[in-house]
Design a protein around this motif. Structure first.
Motif: not given
Length: 130
Positions: A39, A69, A73-75, A77, A83, A85, A87, A96
């Protein structure tokens, strides 16, 4: 037990005529045991719409885009099992991977770029000195 050494650096993309933006990451090497969860935190400061990126640089190779991003979608791949995330409330885009392998030893870069109406030209970028 095999330990992985992962270096992390921040990258800033600055647009001409844009507001100030920054990226903050963990400083220095990160040690993770093979098979554990990797992480890496990334926080940004920018008030307009952002594009967020994670890049990796394996030893002896150039930068590779892991994932990006922009809305949706906030996740997110990415390649090789990574991946991230997004926020918005925490201004974060954390990377991660599970499980992490010795072959994931590399330098990781988080980057931000924004869009500003009427801005012409490309983004300038530089590495953060940490």
């Amino acid at each position: 037990m095999l330990l992985l050494l992962l270096a992390v650096l921040g990258m800033i993309f600055g647009l001409r005529d844009a507001r100030a933006q920054t990226v903050t990451q963990q400083v220095g090497p990160v040690t993770v045991s093979e098979g554990d969860v990797l992480e890496l935190g990334c926080n940004y400061s920018y008030s307009a719409t952002v594009y967020l990126y994670w890049y990796v640089q394996y030893p002896g190779q150039g930068l590779q885009l892991l994932l990006r991003y922009y809305l949706g979608d906030p996740i997110v791949k990415g390649i090789k099992g990574f991946e991230a995330e997004f926020k918005k409330s925490e201004s974060s885009f954390n990377l991660r991977k599970y499980p992490v392998h010795w072959s994931d030893s590399a330098v990781y870069f988080c980057a931000v770029s924004g869009t500003v109406p009427g801005t012409a030209g490309g983004a300038e970028h530089k590495l953060c000195e940490t």
